[in-house]
Every structure is written in C-alpha cells, then in structure tokens.
Design a protein around this motif. Structure first.
Motif, PDB file in Angstrom:
ATOM      1  N   GLN A  42       0.830  -1.193   0.000  1.00 34.78           N
ATOM      2  CA  GLN A  42       0.000   0.000   0.000  1.00 34.78           C
ATOM      3  C   GLN A  42       0.871   1.253   0.000  1.00 34.78           C
ATOM      4  OE1 GLN A  42      -2.738   0.318   3.283  1.00 34.78           O
ATOM      5  NE2 GLN A  42      -3.768   2.077   2.419  1.00 34.78           N
ATOM      6  N   GLU A  43       1.930   1.225   0.760  1.00 40.04           N
ATOM      7  CA  GLU A  43       2.872   2.347   0.808  1.00 40.04           C
ATOM      8  C   GLU A  43       3.480   2.583  -0.576  1.00 40.04           C
ATOM      9  OE1 GLU A  43       6.644   2.036   3.184  1.00 40.04           O
ATOM     10  OE2 GLU A  43       5.344   3.015   4.652  1.00 40.04           O
ATOM     11  N   ASP A  44       3.877   1.510  -1.255  1.00 38.83           N
ATOM     12  CA  ASP A  44       4.427   1.618  -2.615  1.00 38.83           C
ATOM     13  C   ASP A  44       3.394   2.212  -3.568  1.00 38.83           C
ATOM     14  OD1 ASP A  44       6.797   0.500  -1.725  1.00 38.83           O
ATOM     15  OD2 ASP A  44       6.391  -1.489  -2.593  1.00 38.83           O
ATOM     16  N   TYR A  45       2.151   1.768  -3.424  1.00 39.14           N
ATOM     17  CA  TYR A  45       1.072   2.264  -4.281  1.00 39.14           C
ATOM     18  C   TYR A  45       0.851   3.759  -4.057  1.00 39.14           C
ATOM     19  CZ  TYR A  45      -3.598   2.763  -6.286  1.00 39.14           C
ATOM     20  OH  TYR A  45      -4.675   3.181  -7.028  1.00 39.14           O
ATOM     21  N   VAL A  46       0.800   4.175  -2.795  1.00 36.32           N
ATOM     22  CA  VAL A  46       0.599   5.593  -2.479  1.00 36.32           C
ATOM     23  C   VAL A  46       1.753   6.420  -3.046  1.00 36.32           C
ATOM     24  CG1 VAL A  46       0.528   7.276  -0.585  1.00 36.32           C
ATOM     25  CG2 VAL A  46      -0.862   5.203  -0.472  1.00 36.32           C
ATOM     26  N   GLU A  47       2.974   5.927  -2.918  1.00 35.74           N
ATOM     27  CA  GLU A  47       4.132   6.648  -3.461  1.00 35.74           C
ATOM     28  C   GLU A  47       4.041   6.760  -4.979  1.00 35.74           C
ATOM     29  OE1 GLU A  47       7.261   8.976  -3.783  1.00 35.74           O
ATOM     30  OE2 GLU A  47       6.297   8.432  -1.902  1.00 35.74           O
ATOM     31  N   PHE A  48       3.609   5.693  -5.644  1.00 38.92           N
ATOM     32  CA  PHE A  48       3.451   5.715  -7.095  1.00 38.92           C
ATOM     33  C   PHE A  48       2.408   6.758  -7.503  1.00 38.92           C
ATOM     34  CE2 PHE A  48       1.152   4.177 -10.866  1.00 38.92           C
ATOM     35  CZ  PHE A  48       2.175   4.222 -11.781  1.00 38.92           C
ATOM     36  N   VAL A  49       1.281   6.797  -6.802  1.00 42.94           N
ATOM     37  CA  VAL A  49       0.228   7.765  -7.114  1.00 42.94           C
ATOM     38  C   VAL A  49       0.741   9.185  -6.899  1.00 42.94           C
ATOM     39  CG1 VAL A  49      -2.056   8.628  -6.443  1.00 42.94           C
ATOM     40  CG2 VAL A  49      -1.663   6.162  -6.682  1.00 42.94           C
ATOM     41  N   ARG A  67     -11.865   7.802 -14.187  1.00 43.14           N
ATOM     42  CA  ARG A  67     -11.333   7.271 -12.934  1.00 43.14           C
ATOM     43  C   ARG A  67     -10.961   5.796 -13.100  1.00 43.14           C
ATOM     44  NH1 ARG A  67     -15.177   7.421  -7.796  1.00 43.14           N
ATOM     45  NH2 ARG A  67     -16.419   8.138  -9.516  1.00 43.14           N
ATOM     46  N   GLU A  68     -11.814   5.047 -13.819  1.00 42.32           N
ATOM     47  CA  GLU A  68     -11.571   3.621 -14.031  1.00 42.32           C
ATOM     48  C   GLU A  68     -10.311   3.393 -14.866  1.00 42.32           C
ATOM     49  OE1 GLU A  68     -14.570   5.112 -14.518  1.00 42.32           O
ATOM     50  OE2 GLU A  68     -15.545   4.317 -12.714  1.00 42.32           O
ATOM     51  N   GLU A  69     -10.106   4.200 -15.906  1.00 38.31           N
ATOM     52  CA  GLU A  69      -8.910   4.071 -16.749  1.00 38.31           C
ATOM     53  C   GLU A  69      -7.649   4.376 -15.944  1.00 38.31           C
ATOM     54  OE1 GLU A  69     -10.721   5.344 -21.116  1.00 38.31           O
ATOM     55  OE2 GLU A  69     -10.097   6.904 -19.711  1.00 38.31           O
ATOM     56  N   MET A  70      -7.718   5.409 -15.105  1.00 39.59           N
ATOM     57  CA  MET A  70      -6.568   5.781 -14.298  1.00 39.59           C
ATOM     58  C   MET A  70      -6.228   4.674 -13.300  1.00 39.59           C
ATOM     59  SD  MET A  70      -5.910   9.200 -11.963  1.00 39.59           S
ATOM     60  CE  MET A  70      -6.337  10.289 -13.304  1.00 39.59           C
ATOM     61  N   LEU A  71      -7.243   4.124 -12.635  1.00 35.32           N
ATOM     62  CA  LEU A  71      -7.022   3.044 -11.684  1.00 35.32           C
ATOM     63  C   LEU A  71      -6.442   1.823 -12.386  1.00 35.32           C
ATOM     64  CD1 LEU A  71      -7.251   2.006  -8.814  1.00 35.32           C
ATOM     65  CD2 LEU A  71      -9.614   1.352  -9.304  1.00 35.32           C
ATOM     66  N   GLU A  73      -4.605   1.805 -15.062  1.00 35.71           N
ATOM     67  CA  GLU A  73      -3.202   2.119 -15.388  1.00 35.71           C
ATOM     68  C   GLU A  73      -2.319   1.953 -14.161  1.00 35.71           C
ATOM     69  OE1 GLU A  73      -0.372   5.852 -16.778  1.00 35.71           O
ATOM     70  OE2 GLU A  73      -2.542   6.036 -17.010  1.00 35.71           O
ATOM     71  N   PHE A  74      -2.767   2.446 -13.007  1.00 42.12           N
ATOM     72  CA  PHE A  74      -1.986   2.300 -11.778  1.00 42.12           C
ATOM     73  C   PHE A  74      -1.767   0.826 -11.455  1.00 42.12           C
ATOM     74  CE2 PHE A  74      -3.758   6.551 -10.018  1.00 42.12           C
ATOM     75  CZ  PHE A  74      -2.848   7.247 -10.779  1.00 42.12           C
ATOM     76  N   LYS A  75      -2.844   0.036 -11.532  1.00 40.39           N
ATOM     77  CA  LYS A  75      -2.733  -1.388 -11.227  1.00 40.39           C
ATOM     78  C   LYS A  75      -1.822  -2.106 -12.215  1.00 40.39           C
ATOM     79  CE  LYS A  75      -7.057  -2.023  -8.756  1.00 40.39           C
ATOM     80  NZ  LYS A  75      -8.355  -2.703  -8.721  1.00 40.39           N
ATOM     81  N   ARG A  76      -1.926  -1.743 -13.478  1.00 44.03           N
ATOM     82  CA  ARG A  76      -1.066  -2.357 -14.500  1.00 44.03           C
ATOM     83  C   ARG A  76       0.406  -2.075 -14.210  1.00 44.03           C
ATOM     84  NH1 ARG A  76      -3.932  -0.532 -18.313  1.00 44.03           N
ATOM     85  NH2 ARG A  76      -2.721   1.323 -18.781  1.00 44.03           N
ATOM     86  N   LYS A  77       0.717  -0.858 -13.850  1.00 44.16           N
ATOM     87  CA  LYS A  77       2.106  -0.488 -13.585  1.00 44.16           C
ATOM     88  C   LYS A  77       2.632  -1.085 -12.288  1.00 44.16           C
ATOM     89  CE  LYS A  77       2.295   3.497 -16.522  1.00 44.16           C
ATOM     90  NZ  LYS A  77       2.475   4.927 -16.675  1.00 44.16           N
ATOM     91  N   LEU A  78       1.734  -1.417 -11.366  1.00 44.78           N
ATOM     92  CA  LEU A  78       2.152  -2.049 -10.112  1.00 44.78           C
ATOM     93  C   LEU A  78       2.011  -3.559 -10.171  1.00 44.78           C
ATOM     94  CD1 LEU A  78       0.611   0.367  -7.488  1.00 44.78           C
ATOM     95  CD2 LEU A  78       3.031  -0.045  -7.901  1.00 44.78           C
TER      96      LEU A  78
END
Length: 80
Positions: A42-49, A67-71, A73-78
């Motif tokens: 979660q910490e890594d995710y928050v830092e990425f965002v 919002r769905e596209e952005m989420l 993209e975040f999940k894909r990159k993580l």
C-alpha cells in the motif's frame, strides 16, 4: 528470519488467534508478516500515485482519463 518479541493490544491478539484457529494462517507470525507485506504494498502504491500526480502537475497537461482508466493504469504499472 529475524525473531522479534512484540506486545499486542488484547483485541489484536484475539484477532490473530482467530485467524490461526480458522486456518487463514498457520501461525500468528505468518499473519503479521502478511499484514506487513500488505502495508508495504500500500505504501508503494501511495508513493506511485504521488509520483504520478507530481509529474502531472509539473507537465501542465493532463491526459484525459476516466477514474476507471486511471485506476487500471496504476494497477497495471504495479502488476496488481
């Protein structure tokens, strides 16, 4: 692994015992390690965002995304 001694609040200890009793985990240690791993993710995710937001603010131009596209993209990159 490093061995540690920790003090838990009563309700947290009871929760851990219940997880082991219900066979969600094989031991309290396994449960604690799992929870720490989740917190680190979660910490890594928050830092990425934060990095993405900082980059977007500095670019001056935002990519039009729902919002769905952005989420997604975040999940894909993580790799979630």
């Amino acid at each position: 692994m490093t061995r540690q001694s920790i003090t838990l609040a009563k309700q947290n200890d009871e929760w851990l015992k219940k997880q082991v009793e219900e066979e969600e985990f094989t031991s309290k240690s396994e449960a604690v390690n799992y929870l720490i791993k989740q917190a680190r993710r979660q910490e890594d995710y928050v830092e990425f965002v934060r990095m993405k937001l900082d980059s977007a603010e500095k670019s001056g131009v935002a990519k039009k995304q729902t919002r769905e596209e952005m989420l997604a993209e975040f999940k894909r990159k993580l790799n979630l």
